[in-house]
Design an enzyme around this catalytic site. Sequence first.
Site, PDB file in Angstrom:
ATOM      1  N   GLU A 185      -6.222   6.855  -1.843  1.00  0.00           N
ATOM      2  CA  GLU A 185      -6.234   5.713  -0.937  1.00  0.00           C
ATOM      3  C   GLU A 185      -6.717   4.445  -1.643  1.00  0.00           C
ATOM      4  O   GLU A 185      -6.165   3.360  -1.457  1.00  0.00           O
ATOM      5  CB  GLU A 185      -7.139   6.004   0.273  1.00  0.00           C
ATOM      6  CG  GLU A 185      -6.496   6.878   1.316  1.00  0.00           C
ATOM      7  CD  GLU A 185      -5.189   6.288   1.813  1.00  0.00           C
ATOM      8  OE1 GLU A 185      -5.209   5.176   2.377  1.00  0.00           O
ATOM      9  OE2 GLU A 185      -4.146   6.915   1.643  1.00  0.00           O
ATOM     10  N   HIS A 225       0.837  -1.203   0.000  1.00  0.00           N
ATOM     11  CA  HIS A 225       0.000   0.000   0.000  1.00  0.00           C
ATOM     12  C   HIS A 225       0.870   1.251   0.000  1.00  0.00           C
ATOM     13  O   HIS A 225       0.645   2.187  -0.775  1.00  0.00           O
ATOM     14  CB  HIS A 225      -0.908  -0.022   1.229  1.00  0.00           C
ATOM     15  CG  HIS A 225      -1.749   1.204   1.400  1.00  0.00           C
ATOM     16  ND1 HIS A 225      -3.065   1.260   1.019  1.00  0.00           N
ATOM     17  CD2 HIS A 225      -1.453   2.416   1.916  1.00  0.00           C
ATOM     18  CE1 HIS A 225      -3.560   2.467   1.292  1.00  0.00           C
ATOM     19  NE2 HIS A 225      -2.594   3.183   1.842  1.00  0.00           N
ATOM     20  N   GLU A 226       1.893   1.268   0.860  1.00  0.00           N
ATOM     21  CA  GLU A 226       2.766   2.434   0.960  1.00  0.00           C
ATOM     22  C   GLU A 226       3.617   2.613  -0.293  1.00  0.00           C
ATOM     23  O   GLU A 226       3.811   3.726  -0.781  1.00  0.00           O
ATOM     24  CB  GLU A 226       3.648   2.308   2.209  1.00  0.00           C
ATOM     25  CG  GLU A 226       2.890   2.496   3.504  1.00  0.00           C
ATOM     26  CD  GLU A 226       2.248   3.876   3.584  1.00  0.00           C
ATOM     27  OE1 GLU A 226       2.986   4.877   3.640  1.00  0.00           O
ATOM     28  OE2 GLU A 226       1.011   3.953   3.578  1.00  0.00           O
ATOM     29  N   HIS A 284       1.698   4.326  -3.016  1.00  0.00           N
ATOM     30  CA  HIS A 284       1.659   5.783  -2.915  1.00  0.00           C
ATOM     31  C   HIS A 284       2.881   6.402  -3.585  1.00  0.00           C
ATOM     32  O   HIS A 284       2.784   7.422  -4.273  1.00  0.00           O
ATOM     33  CB  HIS A 284       1.619   6.218  -1.448  1.00  0.00           C
ATOM     34  CG  HIS A 284       0.263   6.154  -0.814  1.00  0.00           C
ATOM     35  ND1 HIS A 284      -0.835   6.814  -1.324  1.00  0.00           N
ATOM     36  CD2 HIS A 284      -0.160   5.527   0.319  1.00  0.00           C
ATOM     37  CE1 HIS A 284      -1.890   6.595  -0.541  1.00  0.00           C
ATOM     38  NE2 HIS A 284      -1.508   5.813   0.457  1.00  0.00           N
TER      39      HIS A 284
END
Length: 269
Positions: A201, A144-145, A148
């Site tokens: 997100e 997820h990070e 980004h």
Amino acid sequence: MFKPHSISLFLAAATLAGCQAVNTTSSGAVGVDRKQYMFSMLSTEQVNQMYAQSYQQTVSQAKSKGVLENNSPVAQRVNRIASRLIAEVKAFRPDAAEWDWDVNVIDSPELNANAGPGGKIIFYTGLIEKLNLTDDEIAAVMGHEIAHALREHGREAMSKAYGVQMATQIGSAVGIGDGSLQLANMGVQYLMTLPNSRSNENEADLIGLELAARAGYNPSAAVSLWQKMAAAGGSAPPEFMSTHPSSGSRTQALQENIPKVMPLYKKGR
């Protein structure tokens, strides 16, 4: 002087001035394909350099306090998972495989983790230990990070901030009153920044899901991760959640997309 009803149109044009539409990643199996508006004078390299400085300060401070994990079992575990995920970033953007990736683990009770622009990853032991995360769940957080970073959401947010600032300065120059400017800026924030924050997100969830699957980690762990994260917060959400707004549709969206990446998971095992 601009009439009140024309302010929003003026700000919209000014905010987009100097921006270019790009798509920082390929869409992948999960189908992330949103055009992003980036301020042309704010390059990827500039943002990466700015973040690298902040990252090095954090790492140096942790080292001086004796809380930087180097060869501990948890650090070895995080680095092993990171290596497998980083090996898959080329599926979304080939140039990211050449980034100066760096991974550090900080011994702290914080429930937090971050992968910043240019591939600088920090994990806090509290996130792993307090939530008793499995390797699959660590991969879900890290994926997820990393997503980004791949999508350059930080640069995108900075571009929007520049756009708002530009609009404010131009508006002041042509005589729009302070009260009208404040109201208009609130409109820009709520109509542009917040919806895109939720969109970012969702993109990070989906790309992270696919990265983990490609690396051989069970994508279903993304669901259990966010369930653990929500349960850990109670009335006060963990620090990680403060910059990662949750919604009732998050788990549903993940579950709907797991079948898309399951073949990749089975292939990568």
